[in-house]
Design a protein around this motif. Structure first.
Motif, PDB file in Angstrom:
ATOM      1  N   MET A 236      60.280  36.450  41.336  1.00  0.00           N
ATOM      2  CA  MET A 236      61.635  36.906  41.673  1.00  0.00           C
ATOM      3  C   MET A 236      62.163  37.974  40.714  1.00  0.00           C
ATOM      4  O   MET A 236      62.951  38.824  41.098  1.00  0.00           O
ATOM      5  CB  MET A 236      62.611  35.729  41.531  1.00  0.00           C
ATOM      6  N   ALA A 237      61.794  37.863  39.451  1.00  0.00           N
ATOM      7  CA  ALA A 237      62.305  38.813  38.467  1.00  0.00           C
ATOM      8  C   ALA A 237      61.177  39.227  37.539  1.00  0.00           C
ATOM      9  O   ALA A 237      61.378  39.467  36.359  1.00  0.00           O
ATOM     10  CB  ALA A 237      63.462  38.202  37.675  1.00  0.00           C
ATOM     11  N   ALA A 238      59.990  39.331  38.109  1.00  0.00           N
ATOM     12  CA  ALA A 238      58.826  39.689  37.296  1.00  0.00           C
ATOM     13  C   ALA A 238      58.659  41.196  37.236  1.00  0.00           C
ATOM     14  O   ALA A 238      58.784  41.883  38.254  1.00  0.00           O
ATOM     15  CB  ALA A 238      57.567  39.058  37.887  1.00  0.00           C
ATOM     16  N   THR A 239      58.367  41.702  36.054  1.00  0.00           N
ATOM     17  CA  THR A 239      57.996  43.108  35.936  1.00  0.00           C
ATOM     18  C   THR A 239      56.575  43.284  36.483  1.00  0.00           C
ATOM     19  O   THR A 239      55.827  42.319  36.628  1.00  0.00           O
ATOM     20  CB  THR A 239      58.018  43.560  34.472  1.00  0.00           C
ATOM     21  N   ILE A 240      56.215  44.511  36.731  1.00  0.00           N
ATOM     22  CA  ILE A 240      54.851  44.807  37.187  1.00  0.00           C
ATOM     23  C   ILE A 240      53.860  44.358  36.116  1.00  0.00           C
ATOM     24  O   ILE A 240      52.792  43.816  36.424  1.00  0.00           O
ATOM     25  CB  ILE A 240      54.711  46.322  37.477  1.00  0.00           C
ATOM     26  N   GLN A 241      54.220  44.555  34.872  1.00  0.00           N
ATOM     27  CA  GLN A 241      53.320  44.140  33.795  1.00  0.00           C
ATOM     28  C   GLN A 241      53.111  42.631  33.813  1.00  0.00           C
ATOM     29  O   GLN A 241      51.991  42.142  33.618  1.00  0.00           O
ATOM     30  CB  GLN A 241      53.884  44.595  32.446  1.00  0.00           C
ATOM     31  N   GLU A 242      54.176  41.871  34.044  1.00  0.00           N
ATOM     32  CA  GLU A 242      54.043  40.414  34.115  1.00  0.00           C
ATOM     33  C   GLU A 242      53.207  39.979  35.318  1.00  0.00           C
ATOM     34  O   GLU A 242      52.445  39.011  35.238  1.00  0.00           O
ATOM     35  CB  GLU A 242      55.428  39.758  34.151  1.00  0.00           C
ATOM     36  N   LEU A 243      53.361  40.696  36.438  1.00  0.00           N
ATOM     37  CA  LEU A 243      52.538  40.392  37.614  1.00  0.00           C
ATOM     38  C   LEU A 243      51.066  40.601  37.279  1.00  0.00           C
ATOM     39  O   LEU A 243      50.210  39.757  37.588  1.00  0.00           O
ATOM     40  CB  LEU A 243      52.968  41.305  38.776  1.00  0.00           C
ATOM     41  N   LEU A 244      50.762  41.704  36.617  1.00  0.00           N
ATOM     42  CA  LEU A 244      49.362  41.986  36.280  1.00  0.00           C
ATOM     43  C   LEU A 244      48.838  40.984  35.252  1.00  0.00           C
ATOM     44  O   LEU A 244      47.679  40.577  35.312  1.00  0.00           O
ATOM     45  CB  LEU A 244      49.234  43.428  35.780  1.00  0.00           C
ATOM     46  N   LEU A 245      49.696  40.566  34.315  1.00  0.00           N
ATOM     47  CA  LEU A 245      49.265  39.564  33.345  1.00  0.00           C
ATOM     48  C   LEU A 245      49.031  38.207  34.013  1.00  0.00           C
ATOM     49  O   LEU A 245      48.134  37.454  33.610  1.00  0.00           O
ATOM     50  CB  LEU A 245      50.291  39.428  32.221  1.00  0.00           C
ATOM     51  N   ALA A 246      49.821  37.897  35.032  1.00  0.00           N
ATOM     52  CA  ALA A 246      49.588  36.654  35.767  1.00  0.00           C
ATOM     53  C   ALA A 246      48.219  36.716  36.450  1.00  0.00           C
ATOM     54  O   ALA A 246      47.445  35.748  36.421  1.00  0.00           O
ATOM     55  CB  ALA A 246      50.703  36.431  36.795  1.00  0.00           C
ATOM     56  N   ALA A 247      47.906  37.866  37.041  1.00  0.00           N
ATOM     57  CA  ALA A 247      46.576  38.041  37.648  1.00  0.00           C
ATOM     58  C   ALA A 247      45.489  37.938  36.578  1.00  0.00           C
ATOM     59  O   ALA A 247      44.412  37.382  36.826  1.00  0.00           O
ATOM     60  CB  ALA A 247      46.511  39.389  38.363  1.00  0.00           C
ATOM     61  N   GLU A 248      45.786  38.450  35.400  1.00  0.00           N
ATOM     62  CA  GLU A 248      44.814  38.400  34.302  1.00  0.00           C
ATOM     63  C   GLU A 248      44.446  36.949  33.981  1.00  0.00           C
ATOM     64  O   GLU A 248      43.296  36.662  33.627  1.00  0.00           O
ATOM     65  CB  GLU A 248      45.404  39.102  33.067  1.00  0.00           C
ATOM     66  N   TYR A 249      45.410  36.029  34.104  1.00  0.00           N
ATOM     67  CA  TYR A 249      45.117  34.600  33.895  1.00  0.00           C
ATOM     68  C   TYR A 249      44.014  34.129  34.854  1.00  0.00           C
ATOM     69  O   TYR A 249      43.142  33.344  34.482  1.00  0.00           O
ATOM     70  CB  TYR A 249      46.363  33.740  34.128  1.00  0.00           C
ATOM     71  N   VAL A 250      44.068  34.589  36.097  1.00  0.00           N
ATOM     72  CA  VAL A 250      43.073  34.174  37.091  1.00  0.00           C
ATOM     73  C   VAL A 250      41.718  34.811  36.769  1.00  0.00           C
ATOM     74  O   VAL A 250      40.682  34.136  36.734  1.00  0.00           O
ATOM     75  CB  VAL A 250      43.535  34.555  38.519  1.00  0.00           C
ATOM     76  N   LEU A 251      41.733  36.118  36.489  1.00  0.00           N
ATOM     77  CA  LEU A 251      40.476  36.799  36.185  1.00  0.00           C
ATOM     78  C   LEU A 251      39.849  36.270  34.899  1.00  0.00           C
ATOM     79  O   LEU A 251      38.627  36.169  34.791  1.00  0.00           O
ATOM     80  CB  LEU A 251      40.694  38.308  36.079  1.00  0.00           C
ATOM     81  N   ALA A 252      40.706  35.939  33.931  1.00  0.00           N
ATOM     82  CA  ALA A 252      40.181  35.475  32.644  1.00  0.00           C
ATOM     83  C   ALA A 252      39.396  34.175  32.805  1.00  0.00           C
ATOM     84  O   ALA A 252      38.538  33.852  31.979  1.00  0.00           O
ATOM     85  CB  ALA A 252      41.328  35.292  31.649  1.00  0.00           C
ATOM     86  N   GLU A 253      39.687  33.426  33.894  1.00  0.00           N
ATOM     87  CA  GLU A 253      38.953  32.175  34.134  1.00  0.00           C
ATOM     88  C   GLU A 253      37.703  32.407  34.981  1.00  0.00           C
ATOM     89  O   GLU A 253      36.971  31.470  35.277  1.00  0.00           O
ATOM     90  CB  GLU A 253      39.863  31.153  34.830  1.00  0.00           C
ATOM     91  N   GLY A 254      37.515  33.641  35.458  1.00  0.00           N
ATOM     92  CA  GLY A 254      36.278  33.930  36.162  1.00  0.00           C
ATOM     93  C   GLY A 254      36.443  34.314  37.621  1.00  0.00           C
ATOM     94  O   GLY A 254      35.495  34.777  38.254  1.00  0.00           O
ATOM     95  N   ASN A 255      37.629  34.120  38.194  1.00  0.00           N
ATOM     96  CA  ASN A 255      37.836  34.446  39.599  1.00  0.00           C
ATOM     97  C   ASN A 255      38.396  35.858  39.715  1.00  0.00           C
ATOM     98  O   ASN A 255      39.552  36.108  39.354  1.00  0.00           O
ATOM     99  CB  ASN A 255      38.798  33.431  40.227  1.00  0.00           C
ATOM    100  N   THR A 256      37.589  36.784  40.219  1.00  0.00           N
ATOM    101  CA  THR A 256      38.036  38.184  40.270  1.00  0.00           C
ATOM    102  C   THR A 256      38.620  38.571  41.620  1.00  0.00           C
ATOM    103  O   THR A 256      39.054  39.697  41.801  1.00  0.00           O
ATOM    104  CB  THR A 256      36.856  39.130  39.970  1.00  0.00           C
ATOM    105  N   ARG A 257      38.624  37.593  42.588  1.00  0.00           N
ATOM    106  CA  ARG A 257      39.107  37.951  43.926  1.00  0.00           C
ATOM    107  C   ARG A 257      40.608  37.685  44.063  1.00  0.00           C
ATOM    108  O   ARG A 257      41.030  36.706  44.656  1.00  0.00           O
ATOM    109  CB  ARG A 257      38.300  37.194  44.976  1.00  0.00           C
TER     110      ARG A 257
END
Lengths: 350, 350, 350, 350
Positions: free
Chosen positions: D211-232
């Protein structure tokens, strides 16, 4: 107006609200509910200011039912208003018209070169600030009257209509002398003295949405101009203040369909200020047309890296020419057409 | 200014940025890092506008290092500026001064009654709008010059200083004739023509923060006034636009310590507009004093339910009297004291 | 619920809306006005979801009349709820209680030193994160279970109650084993699975307001916990996202009186996150007490410059001790008193 | 990281900052300027947390130079990532793919009818919530596992891929069993436990912006997923919280080009939530495609007026079919093409 009472409101409190409504000249109707009583109004044919009632004992909330604006509304006028700022340069019809040029007029060479470049690419009007509202008093404040003279010269050479900003009544009189359309900037959207002043003039007005203005406030600002007699108002979405430093503003494209629904006035979009970064202006310009904007206003400069203001969001002239091609395909895709500058082949055809 | 290059920026791109900095008259210093190169400036003794560089190829970000404001800054003047708007009525010293009164001047009886009531409760200045900026052209726009005459009469009767708003240069001249302090409202915070006009006058200015203005923009707006020669500026936090309809605005009390840190100018708070609901004004007024505000401006009306504007956020005179007692204990708790109206016992003692 | 029809709505459209309301099990009441017809509901004893009606032909707007929350509301329970998280450590009564400690548990030495320091200065509970929600996966994520063990040890040594965050159900079970109060962070305010999980536990909950949550959404989040049976919820204002980079958040102190009006639950304030800069925390802490907060949660660290997270907003222990004195005078000024840690002289007297 | 010192910072303060930087394991470089000294870092090959330095005496500001995200960035991977959620159903390539369906699964008849309708109109995936995050605990919370079974049945009948939301790890495991893509909703964008859980799964993830996430925070949230191994991971813009009650959110289309610039991940748009009013969804959907979105997710229901949630923003199936035609012309205009459901003529061709 609807007055919602608190769940424990006493009959005396409800009656006091009814009295207050009668004192305003209206007929109250109490509607008891399972949890709360609501008090409505019958017989009002104009917007009612509910704030005197909002603070009365037992009142939970006052809800406005009618729109507070009038002459700008679709209910006042069902068909679209087409605002023509110069012969053949119109906003609000089937054609999508583009205003382009530098942020500021900086020199004769710069504004003349800009005018030729944007006209060659298909713009129908030239923008360029002679009076610049700048956050800091130490930033470049514009060339003033000399800037207006140069804009007039650019019109003489290219046939482009001229759109430029005024910051006060005196400036608006000067702008009206030289230009085709007076721009009211975002920071002055609620400068009501200026709105009334341009409302008394016989010149089209381009009114930009304020930094944190609701659509209703934008329409009420336009209502100030119409209420004084000037009905030639073009609205402009230019982004609102947001929380993400990644962009200069949040470009609120939903303003386009919302204004089209609520009002008969045309609305254009300013993606340059909306996003504030040159490389993202083209995608936002395409989106604006796809959303239904009646036109665009874009910052274009022959040498943006040396521009005295807004360089980072200003397109190179070649970028602008490329973009105009893309916009044309989008306009066609939604059943519209780009307006063409007078005297060009496409212009003749149109 | 610091220019951060993208990680893949070429030596040519870096050199082009250095050239652009030299063209501005400064000395570039390239600082290569593990990931990226940054380019700094040496030798600048004034703020630098980095926007021309921001759009150059290879540039990731331009970061401003120096503050863009000057005369309003603590670095310009270390000690607090005390602004006296009438003999004994000062903002920025040890005392906390309260301005109170109705939103608008509505009639002689109303403004005189208000003046007596707020003076009796301890206010040192009277507020009341003669020129009202209203979102809708159909709302009550104020009594104009007649309102100013009534304010002057209220001063004659009570000795209170008068604070009232001007919306344009002509109005500011009129206000200066009748009142002790010219208020610039939130909607006009970036009306730079008006700021320059009051900057040339010999009258204190109360400058309210704009709806979506950053603290830096507020200070730059004040800089416009100081740059013209008028150093008697009082700032005012009045809430900024927020997303929660539960309150009229978000009352941003962090503005108080922030302004005190960055600037020598006094800052007061307006909890009436800040929260917009009468019942929550007292707690927000107490919080303002505890946060270090140099004063308050409050809406008070003998009969708020019949007020022509802002009724819902306006205190009854008895509520105001009670609140003044509470504020006094808070002021004492933080080592300050409430200012007292001239001629009262406490006033004599102080 | 009130359904406002468009000005040109047909009788058939109005009847269709009445039908839809009947289909929901309620009684519609049409109220024709000069401009528009509104349709109200009679007989509803629970909140009504109006969204199915909002999109029907001829409907201009659907207005919610009843509050959507129930067990958290003042109408459900008129007197304040006092939440005791440990013997003598209560929120919501006359006393103002302070929770203090580092952002994260970093080592035994650090948390024990912090606990002694904050207890000596008058805090009644110790904060310190064992599970840390961090924007980046590469930032320090907390010590996990080992951190909880260290917090329990700090309690054994000082008698302070322990407040620490849980990020999922499994973590909440662990936190419940070691701590006295489970904190739900701002980013998880609408993590409804987690809210339901802690609602089933027999442990007090500290629920922080989300980054962009309205007061109504905060109360509805609390309603999730109460609806599962856990009535010991303490709310916390910690600032909302704003547009001004000068502060980390906008600290919205109006949340304090608003929550007190709408709900019986206690609410505390977190000025450390609210303003995000150490030097401005004391003024905002004072303002919070003056606004009526039932307590504070503050970041304090023996050596903030070496803290692994939130260093910039964390108070030195000496600053905290000084601040506690100031807060005490503010609490007294508004007729309250600071809570004292058990076993201290003031604690015995209280 | 760049540390900007205050103008009056002493040599000792500057040296202390250099020491602190050395203590972090980096090499400080002091750069004296006319007004202030800045201290840079050399030799860092990873993001640096500057908060410990931010509060040190004499420090004015700490500026982050490197992007805090890594695997999601364009610098990590230059070419676009194409995420295939089912055979032939891909996001991030040349084709623009549409996910459509009701807000919630309500019954077998409703979801099967919806699936056929959206497939006939050209959608390639079906949406429909089985687990619903609702602000109020008393609103419809979804059918749970039974809803997932119905979605699987709809896939069997139509061949559409299934996208549905999970709210916790247990739910994510269930969703992974039945669906093709796990949606993480806006309220859970920073539910880091959930992000890590789906990061460990072998299922594509649709991650909606908070709701109030910056683009950087959105990308960092995705980074949490990729950091665990899921790149999709597919990102989704769905509007952010704004101040204007005229729309449910502000639909921030600049997110599309911004994400495309910073990251290799695909991004789609959700105009239904973005604007929140059915009649404005088509224009915002067109704008999304024109802005470069890799796909859309749209709410469509055979009978929106009776939908159990989000009725007001849900398209009728006929509106959706019309819209798909319009979108196709926009896609063509920018050199892309709409994806077609497998087994249709166009699908075979593609």
């Amino acid at each position: 107006m609807l007055v919602v009472m608190q769940s424990g409101a006493t009959p005396e409190q409800i009656e006091a609200v009814c009295d207050a409504i009668r004192a305003m000249g209206f007929q109250p109707v109490a509607m008891p509910g399972a949890q709360r009583t609501a008090v409505g109004l019958i017989g009002n044919d104009r917007p009612v200011d509910g704030s005197p009632v909002a603070g009365m004992p037992g009142v939970a909330e006052v809800i406005r039912v009618s729109q507070p604006f009038k002459q700008v509304s679709r209910e006042w006028r069902a068909e679209n208003t087409v605002v023509e700022i110069a012969p053949g340069v119109a906003f609000g019809g089937r054609n999508v018209a583009v205003i382009a040029g530098p942020c500021s007029v900086e020199s004769e060479a710069q504004i003349i070169a800009s005018a030729h470049a944007v006209r060659d690419a298909g713009a129908v009007a030239l923008r360029g600030g002679a009076f610049k509202p700048r956050s800091s008093p130490y930033s470049f404040q514009g060339m003033g009257k000399r800037g207006l003279e140069l804009l007039a010269k650019a019109r003489d050479e290219t046939g482009l209509a001229i759109v430029t900003e005024a910051m006060d009544e005196e400036g608006a009189n000067l702008v009206a002398e030289y230009a085709d359309c007076i721009q009211i900037g975002a920071r002055n959207m609620q400068n009501f003295s200026l709105l009334k002043a341009v409302g008394r003039m016989d010149k089209p007005v381009l009114l930009k949405r304020g930094m944190a203005a609701t659509i209703q406030e934008l329409l009420l600002a336009a209502e100030y101009v119409l209420a004084e007699g000037n009905t030639r108002v073009i609205l402009c979405e230019r982004g609102v203040r947001g929380f993400d430093p990644a962009t200069r503003n949040i470009f609120d494209l939903s303003a386009i369909p919302l204004v089209h629904k609520l009002s008969h006035l045309p609305i254009i979009a300013d993606p340059s200020h909306g996003v504030g970064l040159r490389e993202h202006v083209p995608s936002m310009a395409r989106a604006s047309i796809a959303a239904g904007a009646d036109g665009l206003i874009l910052e274009v400069h022959p040498n943006p890296d040396r521009a005295l203001s807004d360089g980072a969001q200003t397109l190179h002239t070649e970028q602008f020419a490329r973009l105009m091609h893309e916009l044309s395909t989008i306009a066609t895709a939604i059943g519209r057409e780009m307006a063409h500058p007078a005297g060009t082949v496409a212009g003749r055809a149109g």
